[in-house]
Write a protein that holds these residues in place. Structure first.
Motif, PDB file in Angstrom:
ATOM      1  N   ILE A 105       0.836  -1.197   0.000  1.00 36.55           N
ATOM      2  CA  ILE A 105       0.000   0.000   0.000  1.00 36.55           C
ATOM      3  C   ILE A 105       0.870   1.246   0.000  1.00 36.55           C
ATOM      4  O   ILE A 105       0.657   2.176  -0.754  1.00 36.55           O
ATOM      5  N   SER A 159       3.341  -0.546   4.561  1.00 35.88           N
ATOM      6  CA  SER A 159       1.940  -0.893   4.819  1.00 35.88           C
ATOM      7  C   SER A 159       1.551  -1.890   3.739  1.00 35.88           C
ATOM      8  O   SER A 159       1.745  -1.626   2.547  1.00 35.88           O
ATOM      9  N   GLU A 176      -1.427  -4.956   2.421  1.00 38.95           N
ATOM     10  CA  GLU A 176      -2.744  -5.580   2.520  1.00 38.95           C
ATOM     11  C   GLU A 176      -2.562  -7.059   2.211  1.00 38.95           C
ATOM     12  O   GLU A 176      -1.937  -7.415   1.209  1.00 38.95           O
ATOM     13  N   GLN A 218      -4.819  -5.676   6.934  1.00 42.85           N
ATOM     14  CA  GLN A 218      -3.752  -4.702   6.697  1.00 42.85           C
ATOM     15  C   GLN A 218      -2.777  -4.726   7.872  1.00 42.85           C
ATOM     16  O   GLN A 218      -3.195  -4.834   9.026  1.00 42.85           O
TER      17      GLN A 218
END
Length: 75
Positions: free
Chosen positions: A37, A54, A56, A70
């Motif tokens: 992300i 980050s 997912e 996440q």
């Protein structure tokens, strides 16, 4: 103790490797796919003390072991 190492390249963070990391604490987990992300590097002023990613995660059906979709990984 494990011989797993966090890769420097986000592309090397495969579903298989994520499964191996998470399975240390959550033995039934199975990551089917992952998507980056956002990535923040401390040397570029976006992160203060650690590089961060980050991601997912997509788990195989019934194999999420209650983990979130996440996550933020710090290196």
């Amino acid at each position: 103790m494990t011989d797993l190492h966090f890769p420097a390249d986000p592309e090397a963070l495969t579903p298989d490797l994520l499964t191996r990391f998470l399975a240390i604490r959550y033995p039934g987990v199975l990551v089917r796919d992952r998507r980056l992300i956002e990535q923040s590097d401390r040397g570029k002023g976006k992160a203060s003390t650690a590089d961060r990613m980050s991601i997912e995660l997509e788990y195989s059906p019934g194999r999420d072991e209650g983990l979130p979709k996440q996550m933020v990984l710090k290196t």
